[in-house]
Motif scaffolding. Sequence first.
Motif, mmCIF file in Angstrom:
data_model
loop_
_atom_site.group_PDB
_atom_site.id
_atom_site.type_symbol
_atom_site.label_atom_id
_atom_site.label_comp_id
_atom_site.label_asym_id
_atom_site.label_seq_id
_atom_site.Cartn_x
_atom_site.Cartn_y
_atom_site.Cartn_z
ATOM 1 N N UNK A 178 0.828 -1.205 0.000
ATOM 2 C CA UNK A 178 0.000 0.000 0.000
ATOM 3 C C UNK A 178 0.867 1.262 0.000
ATOM 4 N N UNK A 179 1.900 1.292 0.827
ATOM 5 C CA UNK A 179 2.755 2.469 0.892
ATOM 6 C C UNK A 179 3.458 2.748 -0.426
ATOM 7 N N UNK A 180 3.921 1.695 -1.077
ATOM 8 C CA UNK A 180 4.632 1.850 -2.352
ATOM 9 C C UNK A 180 3.716 2.402 -3.428
ATOM 10 N N UNK A 181 2.503 1.855 -3.534
ATOM 11 C CA UNK A 181 1.568 2.330 -4.569
ATOM 12 C C UNK A 181 1.078 3.746 -4.262
ATOM 13 N N UNK A 182 0.879 4.025 -2.972
ATOM 14 C CA UNK A 182 0.439 5.371 -2.591
ATOM 15 C C UNK A 182 1.536 6.386 -2.859
ATOM 16 N N UNK A 183 2.786 5.975 -2.662
ATOM 17 C CA UNK A 183 3.909 6.873 -2.921
ATOM 18 C C UNK A 183 3.981 7.228 -4.410
ATOM 19 N N UNK A 184 3.686 6.270 -5.279
ATOM 20 C CA UNK A 184 3.667 6.553 -6.716
ATOM 21 C C UNK A 184 2.566 7.560 -7.044
ATOM 22 N N UNK A 185 1.393 7.369 -6.436
ATOM 23 C CA UNK A 185 0.278 8.292 -6.675
ATOM 24 C C UNK A 185 0.644 9.714 -6.266
ATOM 25 N N UNK A 186 1.129 9.880 -5.037
ATOM 26 C CA UNK A 186 1.432 11.225 -4.553
ATOM 27 C C UNK A 186 2.626 11.836 -5.277
ATOM 28 N N UNK A 187 3.638 11.010 -5.558
ATOM 29 C CA UNK A 187 4.824 11.517 -6.242
ATOM 30 C C UNK A 187 4.495 11.983 -7.655
ATOM 31 N N UNK A 188 3.745 11.182 -8.401
ATOM 32 C CA UNK A 188 3.368 11.566 -9.755
ATOM 33 C C UNK A 188 2.497 12.823 -9.756
ATOM 34 N N UNK A 189 1.568 12.892 -8.799
ATOM 35 C CA UNK A 189 0.680 14.057 -8.726
ATOM 36 C C UNK A 189 1.459 15.316 -8.396
ATOM 37 N N UNK A 190 2.328 15.240 -7.392
ATOM 38 C CA UNK A 190 3.116 16.412 -6.980
ATOM 39 C C UNK A 190 4.022 16.875 -8.112
#
Length: 508
Positions: A178-190
């Motif tokens: 979950x942390x890895x996939x969420x990090x991709x979401x937030x990183x790509x968005x930012x």
Amino acid sequence: MAAITVDFQLCFIFIFLWLLTRFCLSAFFFKKPKDLPPSPPSLPIIGHLHHLLSVPVHKSFQKVSSKYGPLLHLRAFTVPIVLVSSGSMAYEVLRTQGLNFATRDREVPTMEKSLLFGSFGFLSAPYGDYWKFMKKILVTKLLGPHSLERTRLIRGEELKTFRAILFDKAAKNDAVDVGEEMMKLTNNSICRMIMGRKCSEEDGEAEQIRSLVTKSVSLAKKFLIATTVGRLLKKVGISLFEKEIMEVSERYDELLEKIIKEHEKSPNQKEDRDMMDVLLEVCADENAEFKISRNQIKALFVELFIGGTDTSAETTQWIMAELINHPEILKTLREEIESVVGKTRLIQETDLSGLPYLQAVVKEGLRLHPHGPVLVRTATEGCKIGGFYIPQNTTILINAYAVMRDPDSWEEPEKFQPERFMVSPSKGEKEMREQLALNYLPFGSGRRGCPGSNLAYIFIGVAIGTMVQCFDWIVNDNKVNMEEAGDMTLRMAHPLKCTLVARIDPSG
């Protein structure tokens, strides 16, 4: 050139004797003011440094404050520290006397040339013209309501990608970190919000940023130690953690220089310019309201990567873990989403305002698991807090973790109970606002409170809503291990990994 070998033991003995001499001199010639906050028992020479080095530090501080009081005077060697562990005391520091405590520690010379924890940063900058100028740009170009609305479609596209990845893993019966996939979401968005493009997965850019963010967060505790004892050790030529921090800084610099040159080569002159375009224009403008440097731009982006990527990703893990461990709360949340959004339409960012229980779940997760459990401030001038004297330049540590688990302020504070954030006949809206103003500090408070809190609520809210609406979650033994890692940030010792079962049509 001949190598110079340093006898580490001799060096250590020298440092120890120097510190002992300092301690003895201060004991004989320095008379402690009578009206300082109370001080718990200390160890010879090092004082209370052992509490600062304890793992995890926020729990060590919580234990000390529960025994000796909510406002304590500590010392690391001869460096004065005041520990704040109650909402009322924290309110005095952050709000009532907010201007006096609007500056973080500036006496960490080993970090001056670093993009990470250095003098170029916005978060570490003194409260003054530069800080105010950069905050204005952050609000108008990135984090204010109008800016967030302008970039809503970008986040919607990244949410769609996030959801598709989860559906794909569910179809293949693959475990989800979950942390890895969420990090991709937030990183790509930012990245798209601040510089107009994603960091490429193909050439390793995205993975490099995520790796740097993780490394930066792991250095946070070392940086706190450096802020307390670094100024002492510098006098004998010792620099704490400089090599590690500078290595990370150089890697950030190389990556950001490449991105900056891309923008300079093809500048965006349209109205929808991203934040990088705006900052580069200010940097090049000799008549700008405030002259900023290339390194200040890079340092700001480093802070945005860390604050926007890691915070939301880690908090989302904690909240999903709590929901899995409390299936009745997950069921209530799912029922709210289905009653408001429906069983076929997929949740979107615009639905958040109509989902009060989801908002309460997020707030309760942040109360129990604040990403930054200890806030650091410095007293610009001597003052009184809680009737006690706080000398000038004293380092103030506010234990937000303890404040938000204080049994005098919260009923059953260790329990995950989102209902405590719902307006009810027993607790009206005014009473709840007062409770939050005093005792709720997941993003700090006052002048130096996190400017990205609204964006964090959006990231976490839509991610939790998506994961609850679209999937059932399966973990080993049907229980998530909630053990904390021993970092300055609140991280899970065992990252949340689950198997997903889709419960909605992915084409919906």
